[in-house]
Scaffold this active site. Structure first.
Site, PDB file in Angstrom:
ATOM      1  N   ASP A 126      36.978  43.785  39.860  1.00 49.59           N
ATOM      2  CA  ASP A 126      35.786  43.372  39.992  1.00 49.59           C
ATOM      3  C   ASP A 126      35.607  43.098  41.676  1.00 49.59           C
ATOM      4  O   ASP A 126      36.359  42.655  42.288  1.00 49.59           O
ATOM      5  CB  ASP A 126      35.514  41.887  39.443  1.00 49.59           C
ATOM      6  CG  ASP A 126      36.080  41.982  37.981  1.00 49.59           C
ATOM      7  OD1 ASP A 126      35.891  42.964  37.449  1.00 49.59           O
ATOM      8  OD2 ASP A 126      36.846  40.949  37.424  1.00 49.59           O
TER       9      ASP A 126
ATOM     10  N   ASP B 157      30.910  37.412  26.607  1.00 48.26           N
ATOM     11  CA  ASP B 157      31.582  36.668  27.583  1.00 48.26           C
ATOM     12  C   ASP B 157      31.728  35.032  27.058  1.00 48.26           C
ATOM     13  O   ASP B 157      30.338  34.890  26.755  1.00 48.26           O
ATOM     14  CB  ASP B 157      30.750  36.670  28.999  1.00 48.26           C
ATOM     15  CG  ASP B 157      30.932  37.962  29.624  1.00 48.26           C
ATOM     16  OD1 ASP B 157      31.568  38.600  29.296  1.00 48.26           O
ATOM     17  OD2 ASP B 157      30.229  38.116  30.629  1.00 48.26           O
TER      18      ASP B 157
END
EC number: 5.3.1.16
Length: 245
Positions: free
Chosen positions: A132, A11
């Site tokens: 998500d 990330d």
């Protein structure tokens, strides 16, 4: 069934490899200041696919960590899937041309499903939908907003659109090493005719073992992040377990 894929995650925030807790940008831990070196290490360990997220891009709605992504693409030979801030066909095509194998579309799957379908039609097998969720409801804009739409309802929109997979992330578990939410992930996989990738909370070899059980046979694999970085999950042991299934 094809072998389970373990996707090590990088990330990107401010050009660095970080991990967040529950998607909170204020709760970021820097694990490597050189994301390309981290990617090379994952490839050397034997991983066969890489998962990248431009965190700043997810909030900005456009690519922000492009330079870091491009260095990673230049460094590794394994395929890469990338998400974060990809909201139009031009950006999708730019990343595919630069060497990204699969593009992940998350917010766009809620806000602009026609764009996602157009991208999947134009580039079959190369578009992944990222869902998500908090309590089964999909969050968007870098997880800053939670919609009132169930993950399964969004996934069903794309069953016949040419989308290659769904990534299901349990935000409540992400970065907290609480273990995968296999119940919700398997339920989604059983409800849609698309491969599903589990994400959020993978903590140990026990999670890998759970991925190899018959009930999880519809899952394409799982994304692993913090557990790899802090040593709770030994990469070679995990990959050996998958290879020996």
């Amino acid at each position: 069934m094809a072998s389970v894929i373990l996707f090590p995650a990088i990330d990107l925030k401010d050009g660095l490899a970080v991990r967040l807790e529950q998607g909170d940008m204020a709760r970021a831990t820097v694990f490597n200041r050189d994301p390309a070196a981290q990617a090379a290490e994952f490839e050397t360990l034997g991983f066969r696919y890489l998962h990248l997220v431009d965190l700043d891009g997810a909030f900005a709605g456009k690519p922000v960590n492009a330079a870091a992504v491009e260095r990673i693409l230049e460094t590794v030979s394994i395929p890469v899937q990338l998400g974060g801030g990809i909201r139009d066909l031009r950006t999708v095509e730019a990343w595919l041309e630069k060497g990204v194998t699969r593009v992940i579309l998350g917010t766009a799957a809620v806000r602009d499903p026609d764009f996602v379908k157009a991208a999947a039609k134009a580039h079959p097998g190369r578009i992944v939908v990222g869902l998500d969720a908090r309590d089964g409801r999909v969050a968007v804009e870098g997880w800053a907003e939670t919609s009132d739409i169930a993950a399964v309802d969004i996934a069903r929109r794309f069953e016949d659109a040419g989308v290659t997979a769904i990534i299901y992330t349990d935000i409540a578990r992400d970065g907290l090493l609480k273990g995968l939410n296999l119940d919700a992930t398997v339920a989604l996989a059983e409800a849609v005719a698309l491969p599903v990738i589990a994400s959020g909370g993978l903590a140990s070899l026990a999670d890998i073992e759970a991925l190899l059980t018959p009930r999880a046979q519809k899952l394409e694999g799982a994304i692993t992040g913090r557990a790899l970085y802090d040593g709770r999950l030994d990469a070679r042991e995990a990959l050996a377990l998958v290879a020996g299934r």
